[in-house]
Each structure stands twice: as C-alpha cells, then as structure tokens.
Design a protein around this motif. Sequence first.
Motif, mmCIF file in Angstrom:
data_model
loop_
_atom_site.group_PDB
_atom_site.id
_atom_site.type_symbol
_atom_site.label_atom_id
_atom_site.label_comp_id
_atom_site.label_asym_id
_atom_site.label_seq_id
_atom_site.Cartn_x
_atom_site.Cartn_y
_atom_site.Cartn_z
ATOM 1 N N SER A 156 35.497 74.978 31.903
ATOM 2 C CA SER A 156 36.504 74.204 32.651
ATOM 3 C C SER A 156 36.230 74.246 34.147
ATOM 4 N N GLY A 160 34.998 71.014 36.093
ATOM 5 C CA GLY A 160 35.880 70.598 37.168
ATOM 6 C C GLY A 160 35.161 70.524 38.505
ATOM 7 N N LEU A 217 41.160 70.769 37.222
ATOM 8 C CA LEU A 217 40.507 71.363 36.051
ATOM 9 C C LEU A 217 39.869 72.700 36.420
ATOM 10 N N GLY A 220 43.025 75.160 37.356
ATOM 11 C CA GLY A 220 43.853 75.525 36.221
ATOM 12 C C GLY A 220 45.259 75.968 36.576
#
Length: 265
Positions: A156, A160, A217, A220
């Motif tokens: 992630s 991202g 992303l 988070g």
Amino acid sequence: MDALLSRLFSSEEEELHTLDCMAYAMVLMAACTGVTLLFEDVPYGRYATRRYGFPVDARLAWFIQELPAFMLPLGLVVWTSCARTSMLPNQLLIAMYFCHYVQRSLIYPFLIRGGKPTPFASFALAIVFCTYNGFMQVRYLSHYADYPAGWVTRPSFIAGSVLWLLGWLVNLHSDHILRNLRQPGETGYKIPTGGLFEYVSGANFLGEIVEWVGFALAGGSAHSSAFALFTAVVLGSRAVAHHKWYLAKFEDYPPRRKALIPFLF
C-alpha cells in the motif's frame, strides 16, 4: 508554538481527538460541496462573477491563499516538539506534502500568465481550507501518526508513493501545457493538446487527484483520506465543467476526449 498548542489543547488525547474530528468534518464538507457543485461551478477562473466579491489579482490570490498550506506546516515541523518526524514513513509522507505545496505556493503563482482574477469569496475560502488542511495533515504526521515497522515496504505504501509521484508529475506537466497555450500578446482560449490532455479535458485535475489518492493510500489515515476525497470532489467537478465548456465553445473539440478518466468518464 508548543506553548500555543498547549493553550489550545489540554492534552495530546484532546488534540488527537480534534484532528480526527477535523478529518470527519472534511468528509462532511466534501459531501456538501459535491451537492452544491451539482448546481454551481466553482467560482474562479472562467466561471468567476462579481457576485462572489471583488476580484483579486490571480498571481497575488494564488500566492496568498496557498501560503498557509506551506508556512503553517513548516512552523509545526520546525518550532514544535515533533514526536514522529524521526520515523521514515512520517518523513516521506511529510516530504510528499511539502513537495506539492512548495511548488504550489512559492513557484506556481509566479508562472501564471494572464490568469483571470479570483473573486474574494473564493480567495478567502481557499485561505481557510489551506490553513485547516495544512494543520490537520502535518500536525498528525509530525506528532501522532505511529506506523508499524516495515510500513514503507508494504504494497500500500509503495503503490501509494508511486501514484503520488505520477500524479505530481502529471499535474506539473499539464500546468506547463496550459501556461504555454498562448503566445505572447495572445488572448482567448485554445484547446490544450499533449500529455494526458489527449485523453481528458482535466489532465491537470486528474494529476492532482491521483497525487492525493496516492498520498492517502501511502498514509493510511482518515486525515489523508479525507483530503483525497475533498480534492476528488472539487477537482472532479471542475474537470466536468471544463469539459462541457470546451464542447460548447469549440466545434472541433476532440469527440473521444473524456472529462476526467481516460476512455471512461
């Protein structure tokens, strides 16, 4: 600045709760703004009217309205006891944020060529938003965001970060194309070509949306996600309005070009 924050918040728990509430409030703002923009275009640039207040010079407006998004976070990093800025994920995310706003506040305004004045209401709201969001993003990342070991190697974060970089580059390139549409002395509007403008009318908006979706992303958090959502709502609406405007103004506008998402929308 620590002394000021200690007066505003009685404890770190209270401040963190406030930052969380600010994120949820931004989601609500995004929803309300989305509904409003179904009936009204964002009132600046080619859609500006005097009913939103007296006009402010475009360069001056961009410089002043974006400056809080750079100066306030800079103060938070430099003049507060930042508990998390020694951590690599926090450092990288803060760097992403500053890369955008150094360019947007200190470079972009002085590259504008003949931009239309900004109505005072839009100018004032932009100042409020940049102050609000700048505090929320960087205070959370510099003092509260606690990422587990190995966060920067997670898919992630990697995905991202790549999205953020691609979006940032697309945004810069698209702005460059728009600035160079007119030759010196020319006025009026032209059809932008090159880069992602071959596929969408709002290439610059798409770049910035992708940038902040990637940031969310990688980060988070509710704070970065709220910012990405708000950006998508405002700039997505702007892209749709531009697309409709281009279609109405230019009979030879590329028929296969979409508003925001290549080949789809």
